[in-house]
Design a protein around this motif. Structure first.
Motif, mmCIF file in Angstrom:
data_model
loop_
_atom_site.group_PDB
_atom_site.id
_atom_site.type_symbol
_atom_site.label_atom_id
_atom_site.label_comp_id
_atom_site.label_asym_id
_atom_site.label_seq_id
_atom_site.Cartn_x
_atom_site.Cartn_y
_atom_site.Cartn_z
ATOM 1 N N UNK A 32 26.796 -0.547 35.571
ATOM 2 C CA UNK A 32 27.717 0.583 35.550
ATOM 3 C C UNK A 32 29.133 0.058 35.462
ATOM 4 N N UNK A 33 30.058 0.988 35.197
ATOM 5 C CA UNK A 33 31.469 0.634 35.275
ATOM 6 C C UNK A 33 31.956 1.051 36.656
ATOM 7 N N UNK A 34 32.874 0.259 37.216
ATOM 8 C CA UNK A 34 33.314 0.524 38.591
ATOM 9 C C UNK A 34 34.014 1.884 38.696
ATOM 10 N N UNK A 35 34.885 2.170 37.702
ATOM 11 C CA UNK A 35 35.602 3.451 37.697
ATOM 12 C C UNK A 35 35.644 3.977 36.277
ATOM 13 N N UNK A 36 35.472 5.300 36.155
ATOM 14 C CA UNK A 36 35.596 5.964 34.865
ATOM 15 C C UNK A 36 36.620 7.090 35.020
ATOM 16 N N UNK A 37 37.711 6.992 34.241
ATOM 17 C CA UNK A 37 38.700 8.059 34.224
ATOM 18 C C UNK A 37 38.326 8.996 33.073
ATOM 19 N N UNK A 38 38.197 10.301 33.385
ATOM 20 C CA UNK A 38 37.763 11.250 32.363
ATOM 21 C C UNK A 38 38.547 12.549 32.508
ATOM 22 N N UNK A 39 38.537 13.341 31.449
ATOM 23 C CA UNK A 39 39.178 14.656 31.445
ATOM 24 C C UNK A 39 38.179 15.673 31.987
#
Length: 968
Positions: free
Chosen positions: A886-893
């Protein structure tokens, strides 16, 4: 042996060649004699004739010779006596004859000598007339002194690891040297502890490359001693000194000299300077086979240049220059000696002027500190006394007298003390040197008077040197030396042209006479020279970096040796496994701890002439003065001046913020990413005026240097301190890399090595910057002294970087700028403290108006980000399908559920120090690239994460690439 004494044919033998030599002349009188002993069964003298019985395939036959055609010599001497090995070199024969004895027959008819070698199996060989023999070499490597050292070094050479699948290049030539060591060689003299030989100078000495006082002494000592040492830091003219030595040697026909070092670049500078002066036709640039082949293929070019040189010299002899003045021409020895003596006298004044100027600069710094101290005291002005109208020496004498005089307890003692001061210092009644205010007043007066005295003396010396045309005389001596050298070279008679024979492409004796300056590495020199030839001199350059076994190869091929280097520079790095379990026969032959420079100095002691080149012409005076005080006992004299108008001081210290920024492991090496970032800041802030090609970042560790090279090039060069030895840059930034952790302290001795620190500082010409730990390594000795020296020059030169990382909160100490963030970090929300910190920072950022509508998801599965697995390779699809990555953090709208930016927090131990994790990271990076999702990695060893996240978000919002929608 009389014919009557000869036994019957079946049992008869030829004459014993160890007792007899039968010489027969086959042709007319005057033709040469030949050794026919091996064909003779017996002989008998009969009046004016000699009867010789020769062997024949089928019996024997007797001939009668007139005495003019035959000579029988007997009773040879074993010369020299003793059980030794010899090499018998005959003119026109490539390989020598190996012998254990040499029988010497004397011919009473003409006084000539015939020599017969006897090989190891006790087989006498054909005798040779002494004129046929090039030389006889005795083996000097089997003595009780030499043998153990050579065997010890051979064990080490056998342990050296292979290079690119091939044996170490030392192994084969070292084995050859061990088989036979010429007793006339410098190595034999060194191993057998023979005293340094001194010979008187052969005529006047020339200086076509210029000269100063120290260099003159070094040149004279090299030309008159069998062993000499020349040392000094960079910028003192070691190469110039070498060139002057070479010029004096090769101007005399038949003299040969090799210039060698541990690698080719170390000697190329000598060749370039000699070529620049117009003498490439004196150089044989050889060494490894490819270079020997190249020299052989291009040999016509230097020969053509020599012809041009000879023709130009003849044409220009007596010509006048454009100003009508007759140019300097060859001078007699007497005239050269006279010019040299005049220049030497003026150079003494010039050296004094430089010493006084340097002292004045130091005194000004000291005076500034004293004034700052004085300003903190309210000291009344000193009364005007005759004492202060005299000299700084009188003032200093009064200070010393007051400080060291015993306490006057009785009236007689006080009277005696007053009378003494009166007669020595004048009227001093109002002065009480026990009063601190009086002492301070006297010290202030001393500084004022001493600086004024120095300025007056410097001005007088400047006027004297100008009046006596010091510069003109120096130029005139150089021109005259050049003209004399040109005439000597042009007038030399050369042997018949020769070519290096294939396939070895070794030089021949004729080629050595034509090209007397041989350039090579130490280990390849043996393959470049004719068998059995000893050069007259070998000059070992950069000798502090030449190990003993490598240097031994070069020293075995020359009669005299000049060792050039710097005892305070770095020595060769020796791997522990190479020397493990081996004990050197003596401390001065220890391969692990001695270079050839330190070994020669220790082995010969005071008997070897050792010249320090004192005049320094490269670094800013403030830079070289640290090295001078710390390593050279104040012997150096800077002839440079600080460049006026530079926006940055000569020396700076820049500390990293608090925290433990070093990373080290057995596999990946030692590095400090924060120091690299601070170095970049230093370049931008303080060294922007320095061209990119003039800047370098250097470090003790290879891993750190490689990372710095990746981050800073092409605007800044980066390498290890070891690799920068022998190089320089206008501005040098030293990264110490280590911190105050226990891992850092384990590496402190290596980083704080005095030779490493000396090399690092002396690389800088105009600017030196130390980038180090926040505490500035208080347990160090040399680094600490360096910091204190820079602080003494300018207290404001020690600063601290403002570059911080959000991950500095992981340390017990961190910058004040991070304390507000520390109070807001919620612990144990994520998988690691580093992710807790990142989560807090992201929440703070996304709360800003510009990021309205953006949300954070943590530990988001990569497989939910891939809308079309068809764009991936089979390996990537398998990774996505079966991995829980996984990715540690995902910034999304949050409105359209649209991913904008993935953020990974890379802990050093889990990522940078794990090859397997690095491969997984690379695979993840490639998958995100293919699906068009930007990724921002935040290594915990990095810095300035908030600006980097802002930039990544801005780029993601502006790009608005087509991106997959996030799954549930």
């Amino acid at each position: 042996m009389a014919l009557d004494d000869i036994a019957p044919a079946p049992a008869r033998k030829t004459l014993d060649p160890s007792r007899y030599l039968v010489l027969i002349r086959r042709g007319e009188p005057g033709s040469p004699f030949e050794d026919k002993t091996h064909e003779v069964l017996g002989f008998r003298h009969d009046g004016d004739r000699t009867h010789i019985e020769h062997t024949r395939p089928a019996g024997s036959k007797s001939y009668s010779y007139p005495q003019a055609r035959v000579r029988v010599l007997t009773d040879p001497a074993v010369s020299p006596p003793g059980p030794r090995r010899y090499r018998f070199h005959v003119h026109g024969h490539g390989r020598p004859i190996r012998a254990t004895r040499i029988l010497t027959f004397h011919d009473p008819h003409d006084g000539s000598t015939w020599l017969r070698p006897v090989t190891g199996d006790d087989r006498p060989q054909r005798a040779r007339h002494h004129l046929e023999i090039a030389r006889i070499a005795a083996d000097g490597g089997t003595t009780a002194s030499a043998g153990p050292v050579l065997r010890y070094w051979k064990q080490i050479v056998d342990r050296l690891p292979d290079k690119e699948g091939q044996p170490d290049p030392l192994r084969r030539p070292f084995g050859q040297m061990l088989e036979f060591l010429d007793d006339e060689s410098a190595l034999s003299a060194y191993l057998n502890r023979r005293p340094v030989q001194e010979t008187p100078p052969d005529g006047a000495v020339i200086y076509p490359f210029g000269i100063n006082l120290s260099q003159r002494e070094a040149v004279h000592r090299a030309l008159t001693h069998s062993v000499s040492v020349i040392h000094g830091p960079p910028g003192t003219g070691k190469t110039q000194t070498i060139l002057n030595i070479i010029a004096n040697l090769v101007r005399r026909p038949g003299t040969t000299v090799g210039v060698v070092s541990f690698n080719n670049p170390a000697v190329e500078n000598v060749g370039e300077k000699l070529t620049g002066l117009g003498y490439p036709f004196l150089i044989a640039d050889v060494g490894r086979k490819q270079k020997r082949e190249r020299f052989a293929a291009g040999i016509g070019e230097p020969r053509a240049l020599r012809s041009v040189h000879v023709a130009d010299h003849r044409r220009q002899a007596g010509a006048r220059g454009p100003d009508g003045r007759e140019p300097a021409g060859p001078a007699s020895d007497a005239r050269l000696a006279e010019m040299d003596a005049d220049l030497t006298a003026l150079q003494e004044y010039d050296r004094e002027r430089a010493e006084k100027a340097h002292l004045l600069a130091q005194l000004e710094v000291e005076r500034r500190h004293f004034r700052e101290h004085l300003d903190r005291h309210e000291v009344p002005p000193l009364q005007e006394l005759p004492l202060l109208w005299t000299s700084s020496r009188r003032i200093l004498g009064l200070l010393v007298d007051g400080g060291l005089a015993p306490l006057a307890r009785t009236r007689l003692q006080r009277l005696t003390r007053w009378l003494r001061r009166y007669f020595v210092h004048g009227l001093v009644r109002p002065l009480d040197t026990a009063d601190i205010d009086v002492v301070l007043q006297l010290q202030a007066a001393f500084y004022e008077e001493r600086t004024a005295e120095l300025r007056r003396r410097i001005a007088r010396l400047d006027r004297l040197l100008a009046r006596r045309k010091f510069r003109d005389l120096g130029e005139r001596l150089t021109e005259t030396s050049l003209a004399t050298f040109a005439a000597d070279v042009a007038g030399q008679r050369l042997p018949a042209p020769d070519v290096p024979p294939a396939p070895s492409y070794r030089l021949t004796r004729n080629l050595l006479e034509e090209f007397p300056v041989v350039l090579s590495t130490c280990h390849a020199l043996r393959d470049s020279l004719p068998h059995g030839v000893l050069l007259d001199y070998v000059i070992i350059d950069e000798a502090s970096q030449v190990d003993l076994a490598t240097a031994a190869l070069a020293m075995s091929l020359a009669r005299r040796v000049v060792v050039v280097g710097d005892r305070h520079q770095l020595q060769p790095i020796v791997k522990e496994e190479v020397v493990r379990g081996l004990r050197p026969p003596s401390p001065d032959t220890d391969y692990a701890t001695r270079s050839i420079l330190t070994s020669v100095l220790e082995r010969y002691g005071d008997a070897v002439p050792d010249t320090l080149l004192r005049e320094h012409y490269r670094c800013d005076p403030a830079i070289i003065e640290y090295c001078n005080r710390k390593f050279y006992d104040g012997e150096l004299i800077p002839f440079t001046k600080s460049r006026a108008g530079l926006p940055t001081p000569a020396m700076l210290v820049h500390r990293t913020p608090e925290g433990n920024h070093m990373r080290a492991s057995q596999g990946s090496g030692t590095s400090n990413q924060r120091e690299i970032s601070v170095s970049q800041q230093v370049m931008d802030t303080f060294l922007g005026h320095v061209p990119a090609g003039g800047r370098a970042v250097i470090a003790p560790f290879r891993r750190h240097a490689d990372l710095a090279a990746t981050d800073l090039r092409p605007l800044t060069d980066a390498d290890t301190v070891h690799k920068y030895q022998g190089r320089d840059r206008q501005a040098v930034v030293l990264n110490t890399v280590i911190d105050e952790t226990w891992r850092g302290q384990r590496r402190l001795e290596f980083v704080d090595d005095p030779r490493l620190v000396n090399v690092a500082v002396s690389r800088a010409v105009d600017h030196f910057v130390l980038v180090t730990d926040s505490d500035m390594l208080p347990r160090s000795r040399n680094i600490r002294d360096l910091v204190e020296y820079i602080r003494y020059l300018d207290p404001g030169a020690v600063g601290q970087s403002d570059i911080v990382s959000i991950f500095d909160l992981l340390y017990a100490e961190y910058s004040e700028r991070l304390r507000p963030l520390a109070r807001r970090v919620l612990r144990n929300r994520a998988d690691s403290p580093a992710e807790d910190i990142t989560w807090t920072v992201l929440e703070d950022l996304l709360a800003e108006d510009r990021y309205q509508g953006l949300e954070i998801a943590t530990q988001y599965r990569v497989k939910n980000l891939v809308p079309d697995p068809g764009v991936l390779t089979e390996r990537e699809r398998k990774f996505v399908r079966h991995s829980r990555t996984s990715v540690d953090f995902l910034v999304y709208n949050r409105v359209g559920n649209r991913p904008l930016l993935a953020i990974e927090v890379d802990g050093w131990a889990f990522h940078a120090d794990s090859p397997e994790q690095l491969r997984r990271d690379a695979l993840k990076d490639e998958i995100l690239r293919k699906i068009g999702l930007p990724l921002q990695r935040l290594p915990t060893t990095g810095d300035r994460e908030i600006p980097r996240i802002r930039a990544a978000l801005a780029a993601a919002l502006i790009a608005r690439r087509p991106a997959p929608r996030a799954g549930s």
